[in-house]
Scaffold this motif. Structure first.
Motif, mmCIF file in Angstrom:
data_model
loop_
_atom_site.group_PDB
_atom_site.id
_atom_site.type_symbol
_atom_site.label_atom_id
_atom_site.label_comp_id
_atom_site.label_asym_id
_atom_site.label_seq_id
_atom_site.Cartn_x
_atom_site.Cartn_y
_atom_site.Cartn_z
ATOM 1 N N ASP A 7 -23.882 16.687 12.719
ATOM 2 C CA ASP A 7 -22.643 17.427 12.647
ATOM 3 C C ASP A 7 -21.503 16.706 11.930
ATOM 4 O OD1 ASP A 7 -22.415 15.508 14.567
ATOM 5 O OD2 ASP A 7 -21.571 16.806 16.097
ATOM 6 N N TYR A 8 -21.727 15.517 11.419
ATOM 7 C CA TYR A 8 -20.660 14.797 10.738
ATOM 8 C C TYR A 8 -20.510 15.335 9.307
ATOM 9 C CZ TYR A 8 -17.825 11.108 8.779
ATOM 10 O OH TYR A 8 -16.827 10.415 8.164
ATOM 11 N N ARG A 9 -19.288 15.747 8.958
ATOM 12 C CA ARG A 9 -19.012 16.279 7.622
ATOM 13 C C ARG A 9 -17.901 15.489 6.975
ATOM 14 N NH1 ARG A 9 -19.397 22.817 7.900
ATOM 15 N NH2 ARG A 9 -21.585 22.873 8.463
ATOM 16 N N LYS A 10 -18.094 15.191 5.722
ATOM 17 C CA LYS A 10 -17.099 14.449 4.955
ATOM 18 C C LYS A 10 -16.658 15.325 3.782
ATOM 19 C CE LYS A 10 -16.450 10.236 2.326
ATOM 20 N NZ LYS A 10 -17.088 9.041 1.797
ATOM 21 N N VAL A 11 -15.343 15.516 3.635
ATOM 22 C CA VAL A 11 -14.790 16.344 2.568
ATOM 23 C C VAL A 11 -14.035 15.443 1.608
ATOM 24 C CG1 VAL A 11 -13.218 18.220 2.008
ATOM 25 C CG2 VAL A 11 -14.565 18.322 4.096
ATOM 26 N N LYS A 12 -14.347 15.566 0.319
ATOM 27 C CA LYS A 12 -13.614 14.835 -0.704
ATOM 28 C C LYS A 12 -12.923 15.859 -1.596
ATOM 29 C CE LYS A 12 -13.763 11.336 -4.213
ATOM 30 N NZ LYS A 12 -14.540 10.388 -4.967
ATOM 31 N N ASN A 13 -11.608 15.746 -1.706
ATOM 32 C CA ASN A 13 -10.813 16.659 -2.517
ATOM 33 C C ASN A 13 -10.585 16.018 -3.891
ATOM 34 O OD1 ASN A 13 -9.216 18.699 -3.419
ATOM 35 N ND2 ASN A 13 -7.530 18.307 -2.021
ATOM 36 N N GLN A 34 -13.572 20.702 -4.171
ATOM 37 C CA GLN A 34 -13.961 19.852 -3.053
ATOM 38 C C GLN A 34 -15.465 19.665 -2.996
ATOM 39 O OE1 GLN A 34 -12.399 21.524 0.573
ATOM 40 N NE2 GLN A 34 -10.302 20.885 0.101
ATOM 41 N N LYS A 35 -15.850 18.504 -2.464
ATOM 42 C CA LYS A 35 -17.257 18.193 -2.241
ATOM 43 C C LYS A 35 -17.428 17.978 -0.736
ATOM 44 C CE LYS A 35 -20.489 14.466 -3.294
ATOM 45 N NZ LYS A 35 -20.632 13.258 -4.116
ATOM 46 N N LEU A 36 -18.311 18.759 -0.119
ATOM 47 C CA LEU A 36 -18.551 18.697 1.322
ATOM 48 C C LEU A 36 -19.938 18.113 1.553
ATOM 49 C CD1 LEU A 36 -17.829 19.490 4.274
ATOM 50 C CD2 LEU A 36 -18.871 21.702 3.784
ATOM 51 N N SER A 37 -19.997 16.957 2.215
ATOM 52 C CA SER A 37 -21.272 16.302 2.530
ATOM 53 C C SER A 37 -21.518 16.373 4.024
ATOM 54 C CB SER A 37 -21.248 14.834 2.101
ATOM 55 O OG SER A 37 -20.988 14.721 0.734
ATOM 56 N N THR A 38 -22.727 16.776 4.408
ATOM 57 C CA THR A 38 -23.126 16.812 5.809
ATOM 58 C C THR A 38 -24.100 15.663 6.035
ATOM 59 O OG1 THR A 38 -22.903 19.210 5.767
ATOM 60 C CG2 THR A 38 -24.047 18.258 7.646
ATOM 61 N N TRP A 39 -23.828 14.870 7.080
ATOM 62 C CA TRP A 39 -24.575 13.640 7.311
ATOM 63 C C TRP A 39 -25.397 13.702 8.595
ATOM 64 C CZ3 TRP A 39 -23.662 8.802 4.590
ATOM 65 C CH2 TRP A 39 -22.810 8.947 3.506
ATOM 66 N N PHE A 40 -26.556 13.038 8.555
ATOM 67 C CA PHE A 40 -27.367 12.787 9.739
ATOM 68 C C PHE A 40 -26.755 11.575 10.437
ATOM 69 C CE2 PHE A 40 -30.893 10.478 11.720
ATOM 70 C CZ PHE A 40 -31.341 11.446 12.590
ATOM 71 N N PRO A 49 -26.692 11.226 4.130
ATOM 72 C CA PRO A 49 -26.254 12.585 3.792
ATOM 73 C C PRO A 49 -27.475 13.437 3.481
ATOM 74 C CG PRO A 49 -25.883 11.140 1.938
ATOM 75 C CD PRO A 49 -26.393 10.283 3.063
ATOM 76 N N TYR A 50 -27.552 14.616 4.062
ATOM 77 C CA TYR A 50 -28.720 15.448 3.809
ATOM 78 C C TYR A 50 -28.375 16.767 3.130
ATOM 79 C CZ TYR A 50 -27.639 18.187 8.000
ATOM 80 O OH TYR A 50 -27.040 18.979 8.937
ATOM 81 N N ARG A 51 -27.092 17.082 3.002
ATOM 82 C CA ARG A 51 -26.712 18.301 2.304
ATOM 83 C C ARG A 51 -25.349 18.091 1.665
ATOM 84 N NH1 ARG A 51 -26.430 23.660 5.682
ATOM 85 N NH2 ARG A 51 -25.586 22.078 7.042
ATOM 86 N N THR A 52 -25.203 18.586 0.426
ATOM 87 C CA THR A 52 -23.937 18.512 -0.294
ATOM 88 C C THR A 52 -23.610 19.886 -0.837
ATOM 89 O OG1 THR A 52 -24.389 16.220 -0.916
ATOM 90 C CG2 THR A 52 -22.692 17.360 -2.146
ATOM 91 N N ASN A 53 -22.401 20.346 -0.554
ATOM 92 C CA ASN A 53 -21.914 21.623 -1.067
ATOM 93 C C ASN A 53 -20.720 21.351 -1.971
ATOM 94 O OD1 ASN A 53 -23.762 22.595 0.733
ATOM 95 N ND2 ASN A 53 -22.299 23.604 2.051
#
Length: 130
Positions: A7-13, A34-40, A49-53
């Motif tokens: 459930d950890y998400r990192k947003v880079k603007n 923005q780049k949204l990364s979801t981490w294990f 990181p297992y998913r990047t939007n």
């Protein structure tokens, strides 16, 4: 206590990129890239990181449009070129903050661009006359 999680998400603007009308709030504004990364996570520590939007986000209503990675990279290149061109226009007579950064209004930047274009045209005329 959770050992594993996702459930950890990192947003880079990356900044403003595209001015258009939002489909959700119908306001015309400059969308943010923005780049949204979801981490294990392991013991609440982000590991992999297992998913990047890649998103274009409306600054007013926070509605977003998902874009593909190639379009994202094109926008990043656009932002970099805009920053480089603005850095070339800066001089010591701008507004200087405490951190040493120089800021100008959009009107000032447009005036400087026009003056540079006029100067380049004069140089071309002078070189063709010689």
């Amino acid at each position: 206590m959770s050992i594993f999680g996702r459930d950890y998400r990192k947003v880079k603007n990356y900044g403003p990129v595209k001015r258009e009308r939002c489909n959700n709030c119908c306001n015309e504004s400059t969308f943010q890239l923005q780049k949204l990364s979801t981490w294990f996570t392991l013991f609440s520590i982000p590991i992999i990181p297992y998913r990047t939007n890649y998103l274009l986000v409306c600054p007013i209503c926070k509605n977003y449009e998902e874009i593909d990675s190639s379009e994202f990279l094109d926008y990043v290149d656009l932002i970099q070129s805009q920053k480089e061109s603005e850095n070339q226009l800066l001089s010591s007579d701008g507004y200087i903050t405490e951190s040493g950064a120089i800021y100008r209004t959009e009107t000032q930047l447009n005036f400087i661009r026009q003056m540079k274009e006029i100067e380049m045209e004069r140089e071309k005329r002078n070189s063709s006359n010689e």
